[in-house]
Design a protein around this motif. Structure first.
Motif, short mmCIF file in Angstrom:
data_model
loop_
_atom_site.label_atom_id
_atom_site.label_comp_id
_atom_site.label_asym_id
_atom_site.label_seq_id
_atom_site.Cartn_x
_atom_site.Cartn_y
_atom_site.Cartn_z
N HIS A 45 33.65 -3.29 -22.00
CA HIS A 45 33.34 -2.53 -21.01
C HIS A 45 33.62 -3.48 -19.86
O HIS A 45 32.81 -4.43 -19.78
CB HIS A 45 31.78 -1.93 -21.34
CG HIS A 45 31.10 -1.38 -20.14
ND1 HIS A 45 30.00 -0.42 -20.12
CD2 HIS A 45 31.65 -1.08 -19.01
CE1 HIS A 45 29.95 0.08 -19.34
NE2 HIS A 45 30.86 -0.26 -18.27
N LYS A 84 17.61 6.04 -20.95
CA LYS A 84 17.90 5.22 -19.68
C LYS A 84 17.13 5.93 -18.36
O LYS A 84 16.42 5.23 -17.64
CB LYS A 84 19.35 4.93 -19.40
CG LYS A 84 19.88 4.02 -20.14
CD LYS A 84 21.55 3.81 -19.60
CE LYS A 84 22.04 2.78 -20.21
NZ LYS A 84 23.59 2.52 -20.30
N GLU A 85 17.56 7.17 -18.29
CA GLU A 85 16.84 7.82 -17.24
C GLU A 85 15.40 8.23 -17.29
O GLU A 85 14.64 8.18 -16.30
CB GLU A 85 17.63 8.99 -16.75
CG GLU A 85 17.36 9.49 -15.06
CD GLU A 85 17.96 10.81 -14.99
OE1 GLU A 85 18.96 11.26 -15.89
OE2 GLU A 85 17.87 11.09 -13.55
N TYR A 133 17.91 -1.72 -12.20
CA TYR A 133 18.65 -0.45 -11.73
C TYR A 133 20.03 -0.65 -11.71
O TYR A 133 20.93 0.23 -12.21
CB TYR A 133 18.08 -0.47 -10.28
CG TYR A 133 16.74 0.09 -10.06
CD1 TYR A 133 15.88 0.61 -11.40
CD2 TYR A 133 16.13 0.29 -9.12
CE1 TYR A 133 14.76 1.01 -11.11
CE2 TYR A 133 14.80 0.67 -8.94
CZ TYR A 133 14.08 1.24 -10.04
OH TYR A 133 12.86 1.52 -9.79
N VAL A 161 21.57 -0.61 -15.19
CA VAL A 161 21.22 0.78 -15.90
C VAL A 161 21.96 1.92 -15.42
O VAL A 161 22.73 2.82 -15.97
CB VAL A 161 19.86 1.27 -16.02
CG1 VAL A 161 19.41 2.52 -16.34
CG2 VAL A 161 18.97 0.24 -16.71
N ASP A 162 22.20 1.88 -13.81
CA ASP A 162 22.62 3.12 -13.31
C ASP A 162 24.01 2.61 -12.64
O ASP A 162 24.12 2.17 -11.78
CB ASP A 162 21.96 3.61 -12.53
CG ASP A 162 22.42 4.91 -11.84
OD1 ASP A 162 23.37 5.35 -11.99
OD2 ASP A 162 21.48 5.64 -11.09
N PRO A 163 25.10 3.11 -13.39
CA PRO A 163 26.27 2.81 -12.72
C PRO A 163 26.81 3.39 -11.47
O PRO A 163 27.49 2.76 -10.79
CB PRO A 163 27.25 3.65 -13.70
CG PRO A 163 26.43 4.82 -14.23
CD PRO A 163 25.17 4.14 -14.30
N GLN A 164 25.90 4.55 -11.13
CA GLN A 164 26.08 4.88 -9.79
C GLN A 164 25.94 4.17 -8.62
O GLN A 164 26.54 3.90 -7.67
CB GLN A 164 25.44 6.20 -9.49
CG GLN A 164 26.13 7.28 -10.12
CD GLN A 164 25.60 8.62 -9.40
OE1 GLN A 164 25.89 8.90 -8.44
NE2 GLN A 164 25.05 9.60 -10.42
N ILE A 165 24.82 3.29 -8.80
CA ILE A 165 24.45 2.16 -7.49
C ILE A 165 25.52 1.39 -7.25
O ILE A 165 25.73 1.09 -6.26
CB ILE A 165 23.14 1.63 -8.21
CG1 ILE A 165 22.11 2.66 -8.23
CG2 ILE A 165 22.81 0.49 -6.86
CD1 ILE A 165 20.41 1.98 -8.52
N ALA A 170 28.60 1.71 -8.05
CA ALA A 170 29.87 2.23 -7.54
C ALA A 170 29.68 2.59 -5.90
O ALA A 170 30.58 2.31 -5.32
CB ALA A 170 29.91 3.56 -8.28
N GLU A 190 25.48 1.00 -2.48
CA GLU A 190 24.49 1.31 -1.59
C GLU A 190 23.01 1.75 -2.01
O GLU A 190 22.77 1.77 -3.01
CB GLU A 190 24.86 1.92 -0.34
CG GLU A 190 25.57 3.41 -0.67
CD GLU A 190 26.39 3.78 0.22
OE1 GLU A 190 26.42 5.07 0.56
OE2 GLU A 190 27.08 3.00 1.17
N GLU A 191 22.37 2.36 -1.17
CA GLU A 191 21.24 2.79 -1.78
C GLU A 191 21.54 4.11 -2.69
O GLU A 191 22.39 4.83 -2.48
CB GLU A 191 20.45 3.48 -0.67
CG GLU A 191 19.63 2.55 0.21
CD GLU A 191 18.82 3.19 1.52
OE1 GLU A 191 18.30 4.10 1.11
OE2 GLU A 191 19.41 2.68 2.43
N ALA A 192 20.64 4.21 -3.64
CA ALA A 192 21.05 5.30 -4.85
C ALA A 192 19.60 6.25 -4.84
O ALA A 192 18.74 5.90 -4.25
CB ALA A 192 20.93 4.63 -6.00
#
Ligand SMILES: Nc1ncnc2c1ncn2[C@@H]1O[C@H](COP(=O)(O)OP(=O)(O)O)[C@@H](O)[C@H]1O
Ligand code: SF4
Ligand SMILES: [Mg+2]
Lengths: 297, 326, 364
Positions: free
Chosen positions: B3, B240-241, B312, B315-319, B321, B324-326
């Motif tokens: 990964h 996770k969430e 964070y 754990v959270d791939p979106q942040i 990506a 910035e702020e999630a």
């Protein structure tokens, strides 16, 4: 500004025709009931103290009637100097009640203002306000109170003013998230398109409808916290000083007897603390469940 | 798993976070400096304990210390001192504040982290249990119990524990962390304050509420239903969430609160930590000590926030990506 | 004749609403069967109980209180199991002076029994794909890992590496480019159509006997919708899939289904082979089916981006107990001869052709 994790989930309660008491389940209603009962109790004891309707003089030392257990004359018994515990507990509620209201008023008014302004405007103003709020959040409440005590020896009102200031960020972030959510849902934009008068009415309506719950809940929880802070400080010896009673210094005064196996002197005021904080917490959370009600999917 | 994490956005976010943290700590230092200058009496007293009353001598000392300069300049030299670990000397003991604090803050760190763990050990199972909605009455009872814990005056809880252990089990009263009358380290004595603060810190009900709300929200998400439909464990998918992020949020948010509770528990149990020192300093008006403690506490709070951001991020791939702020 | 994979008999799923103090009869006596290699399309407007039917079959309905009864016979490699076996008392109702005052639910026991029954069936024998694929994939897990998880749960593959290469093969099968790279992507970085392909790959990777597709194309762009339908068609041919296809879009049904069940207000109102129902020579169709067909946009309308001609009126709330036909208010075909009958009594399923059933008084 800071990378905060904003948890998902709807942010505003629904406009709903369903009456309040039908929204929650039986548990919420029981919680609110207990809470209201306690609030009523605290309020009436405050009034009793103000109006001098006490059953006995809380400062009257009577060495002949030391350490008595509850009876007709002294409903909650007497302490190690023969002072009436019930009267002392009632008067003790004075130590936090008005100062607590001050803390709540400060937290709510400034918190709402900050939340509205930064949520509505965004951008630089939001960044500045967020910075200030983060700054307030940086120092633990108790530490900043002790700092103030060391420097100024402030009275309880000043301390509660500090408590109110430190509670601003919590209120502000709740209000801000609501305003941002409403903005996203285009309520506010829609209202802007209308004429000035209508706009003001609608804005007020939307904001008031959605923010009043925060205000009510925070007020309730804030009083619980005021009790916590006041009793803690009195316990540490920085609040109300003997012989004037406060729940915290009553617990502290009973300490020696407690370790000798005579629990009553400390336990009676401790129970007063427990029950009243519990009442405010239950009320706050029950109200939260009902006022922030959303239709379950 | 092979990964690959992209480090660039992570570093970008972390450096921004670091910058904000530094800005906030600078802000805290300005606040503290201004409060110190507003304090009653001559600002000279804030920095050193002097015995002389002679105005000429005082003026001379002030000149030596640069206390007659323009205020921002004074602030800069004060900040410079702080950054070099020079917090001044304690009025009471005369020893450098920094040295006093380092020893004492370790104890407070142990107390805070330990009691946070105790709090989580109580609240996480209750939150999970009530989000299962299997025994509604029992979970309501547990929630009410948590409310009672939160409302308990922690000093009184401490009394009970001390009484039980000194009288019922005939152990000696507490002298300081882990030590009783026999002056032999006793692990039980060490754990008791941690447990008392963990139970009575007043945050349990709020933590349970938050965890429960988040877990229930996540369990009703579509992807959990889909995971169930494919026969996978919903706990694995909601971890996770539904657990990790809310727990991190709560831990970071409650550090200041628990530091406050530590002041009282340290007092009750004679725990030689920062809280007790702060109490002592407030009593003695030991300005340098209380100032140092304030700075240390702000530092701890921000370390917590920083660790939260790191969790964070991983754990959270979106942040990462979005960067910035999630 | 091929064997039945799934036979549903008189399935009823009711939710109890505390605020309205009544049951919402989301699914109200639904019966159908699916044979091996067949595609059964359930069609109807949204809110008529299609998803709840699918979720009842999968045992995904756990938020009580409510009632689930009926029989769901599933052919699990030759032996038939009833997925609702011994589960009739999800909720029992206590009545006091006519008013329902408490629903005592043995949710715990119900869930336990349901879990043991469904164990080894969910994902293994029946797989499901969902509407809104983006929210049906776990946003915190790379998609490769999610597919690999499904493979490792249901196939005799123990190592993650092997499962991942298996997953990549499946991604290739659902026509995703450079599958080995995609394995490490997170759902949020993929498009909706891509996510649906991944859902399809994930649900088929365990080679289930039945695939339930709940609105597989809803919410996607029109061009992507057709691609997904093409894909499902192709996979169906290749793998001889049995599909329970749920949609509100008659167009999707026309392209994929062998058999159609038209649902309205929790009941099936018309049921039969597609060629029977859609046959141009067939005179008799249910008025609701006709209305649904009429609401289909023509090609010109799609070009002109005209809005769907919706059927006038709303889906009935399933709370009210109907005496007559549920479609009565909106039905435009009721004539004077049967009008009273329509209003007074509910029509039964009437066989009007070989295997073509309809719930309408017109058929008499
Ligand atoms: N958990 C629930 N509680 C109460 N009513 C529900 C619940 N889930 C679905 N319903 C009702 O069941 C009906 C059918 O829903 P659904 O099967 O999702 O419709 P669709 O045909 O669009 O898939 C809806 O009208 C909805 O109001
Ligand atoms: S039964 Fe009567 S109302 Fe119902 S669909 Fe048929 S014709 Fe229309
Ligand atoms: Mg649906």
């Amino acid at each position: 500004m800071r990378t905060r994790y904003i948890q998902k989930g709807a942010e505003v309660s629904e406009f709903s025709q369903i009456p309040l008491w039908r929204r929650g389940n039986r548990r919420d209603l029981i919680q609110i009931g207990i809470g209201l009962f306690v609030v009523l109790f605290v309020l009436s004891s405050y009034l009793v103290a103000v109006l001098h309707l006490l059953p006995n003089d809380p400062l009257q030392i009577n060495l002949k009637e030391m350490m008595q257990r509850p009876d007709y004359k002294h409903v909650l018994g007497t302490d190690f100097m023969g002072r009436d515990i019930l009267s002392r507990i009632i008067v003790g509620s004075q130590a936090y009640f008005m100062p607590g209201l001050l803390a709540i008023a400060i937290a709510i008014s400034f918190g709402t203002l900050a939340g509205l302004v930064s949520g509505y405007n965004g951008g630089t103003i939001d960044a500045i306000i967020s910075y200030i709020l983060d700054l307030i959040d940086s120092i633990p409440k108790m530490v900043i109170i002790l700092l103030a005590i060391a420097l100024f020896r402030p009275g309880i009102y000043l301390i509660m003013l500090i408590v109110g200031l430190t509670n601003i960020p919590a209120v502000a972030s709740l209000i801000k998230s609501k305003v941002i959510f409403l903005k996203k849902r285009n309520f506010i934009e829609a209202a802007k398109a209308l004429g000035l008068r209508t706009r003001q009415i609608i804005l007020k309506h939307i904001l008031w409808h959605n923010c009043k719950t925060v205000v009510i809940i925070q007020a309730t929880l804030g009083m619980g916290e005021a009790i916590l802070i006041e009793t803690s400080l009195s316990y540490l010896g920085f609040g109300v000083q003997e012989p004037v009673p406060s729940w915290g210094n009553m617990v502290a005064a009973g300490k020696d007897y407690f370790f000798r196996g005579d629990f009553y002197l400390s336990t009676a005021p401790a129970m007063a603390i427990l029950i009243s904080i519990l009442g405010f917490y239950l009320l706050g959370d029950g109200l939260n469940n009902i006022l922030e009600w959303r239709r379950k999917k | 798993m092979t990964h690959f994490i992209s480090w660039r956005p992570i570093l970008k976010i972390l450096s921004r976070e670091l910058l904000i943290t530094i800005l906030l700590l600078l802000g805290v230092s300005i606040i503290i400096f201004s409060i110190l200058h507003m304090a009653p009496g001559d600002p000279l007293h804030i920095f050193i304990n002097i015995q002389t009353q002679n105005p000429d001598e005082i003026a001379a000392i002030k000149r030596d210390l640069g206390l007659d300069r323009w205020l921002p300049l004074q602030y800069l030299s004060w900040l410079n001192n702080i950054l070099h670990g020079n917090f001044g000397n304690s009025f009471r003991t005369g020893r450098p504040v920094f040295n006093e604090l380092i020893g004492v803050s370790l104890y407070t760190l142990i107390l805070t982290i330990g009691s946070m763990i105790v709090t989580l050990l109580i609240s996480v199972p209750i939150a999970i249990f009530s989000s299962l909605r299997r025994h509604p009455v029992l979970s309501w009872g547990l929630t009410l119990l948590a409310y009672i814990f939160s409302a308990l005056p922690v000093f009184w809880l401490g009394y009970i524990v001390i009484y039980i252990f000194t009288h019922k089990f005939n152990l000696f009263p507490f002298l300081s962390a882990g030590y009783a009358g026999t002056a032999k380290f006793n692990f039980l004595y060490f754990l008791l304050p941690i447990i008392v603060l963990g139970v009575g810190n007043g945050a349990i009900s709020e933590i349970i509420r938050h965890l429960n709300a988040q877990l229930e929200r996540v369990l009703s998400e579509d992807y959990i239903k889909a995971a169930k439909a494919k026969g996978a464990s919903i706990w694995r998918h909601s971890f996770k969430e539904g657990m990790l992020i809310p727990v991190t949020t709560m831990v970071a948010a409650k550090i200041p609160f628990i530091l406050g509770g530590a002041v009282i528990v340290e007092q009750v149990f004679n725990w030689p930590g920062m809280g007790r020192l702060a109490w002592q300093a407030a009593l003695d008006r030991d300005y340098p000590i209380i100032m140092g403690i304030t700075i240390f506490a702000a530092f701890f709070v921000h370390i917590g926030r920083f660790l939260q951001t790191i969790v964070y991020l991983f754990v959270d791939p979106q942040i990462t990506a979005k960067g910035e702020e999630a | 004749m091929a064997e039945d994979i799934l036979r549903v008999e008189d399935l009823r799923t009711y939710f109890y609403s505390f605020t309205k103090e009544a049951f919402i009869r989301a699914v109200d006596g639904v019966s159908f069967n699916i044979k091996k290699g067949e595609v059964l399309g359930i069609v109807g407007e949204s809110g008529c109980g299609k998803s709840i039917t699918a979720q009842s079959i999968m045992g995904l309905i756990t938020d009580g209180p409510g009632i689930i009864t009926g029989n769901i016979f599933l052919n699990n490699n030759g032996n038939t199991v009833n997925l609702l076996d011994g589960l009739p008392d999800y909720a029992s109702i206590k009545k006091k002076r006519k008013a329902i005052y408490e629903i005592s639910k043995d949710v715990l026991g119900w869930q336990k029994r349901s879990e043991t029954l469904m164990n080894g069936i969910r994902g293994m024998v029946i797989s499901m794909i969902f509407q809104n694929p983006k929210s049906a994939l776990n946003p915190f897990m790379p998609i490769g890992e999610q597919i690999a998880e499904s493979i490792m749960l249901h196939k005799a593959i123990a190592t993650k590496k092997e499962a991942l290469s298996f997953a990549a093969a499946w991604l290739e099968r659902v026509q995703i480019d450079s599958p080995n790279m995609r394995l490490y992507d997170y759902p949020f970085s993929l498009s909706g159509g891509m996510c649906q392909r991944i859902m399809i790959a994930m649900s088929l990777s365990s080679e289930p006997s039945l695939l339930i597709a709940d609105e597989p194309t809803t919410g996607l762009d029109v061009t992507i919708q057709t691609k997904i339908i093409e894909l499902l068609k192709k996979l169906k041919e290749e793998l001889n899939l049995t599909i329970l296809l749920i949609t509100h879009d008659m167009g999707v049904i026309m392209q994929l289904a062998d058999k159609i069940a038209v649902m309205y207000g929790g009941k099936i109102v018309e049921y039969g082979l597609k060629r029977e129902i859609m046959d141009n020579d067939s005179f008799i169709r249910h008025p609701y089916t006709i209305a649904l067909l009429n609401s289909l946009p023509t090609i010109e309308e799609i070009r002109a981006k005209e809005r769907l001609r919706a059927i006038k009126g709303d889906v009935p709330d399933t709370i009210t107990l109907y005496r007559g036909c549920r479609f009565y208010d909106r039905c435009t075909l009721k004539n004077d001869r049967i009008k009273n009958k329509c209003k007074e009594s509910e029509p039964e399923m009437i066989e009007i052709g070989t295997g073509h059933l309809m719930r309408c008084w017109l058929a008499e």
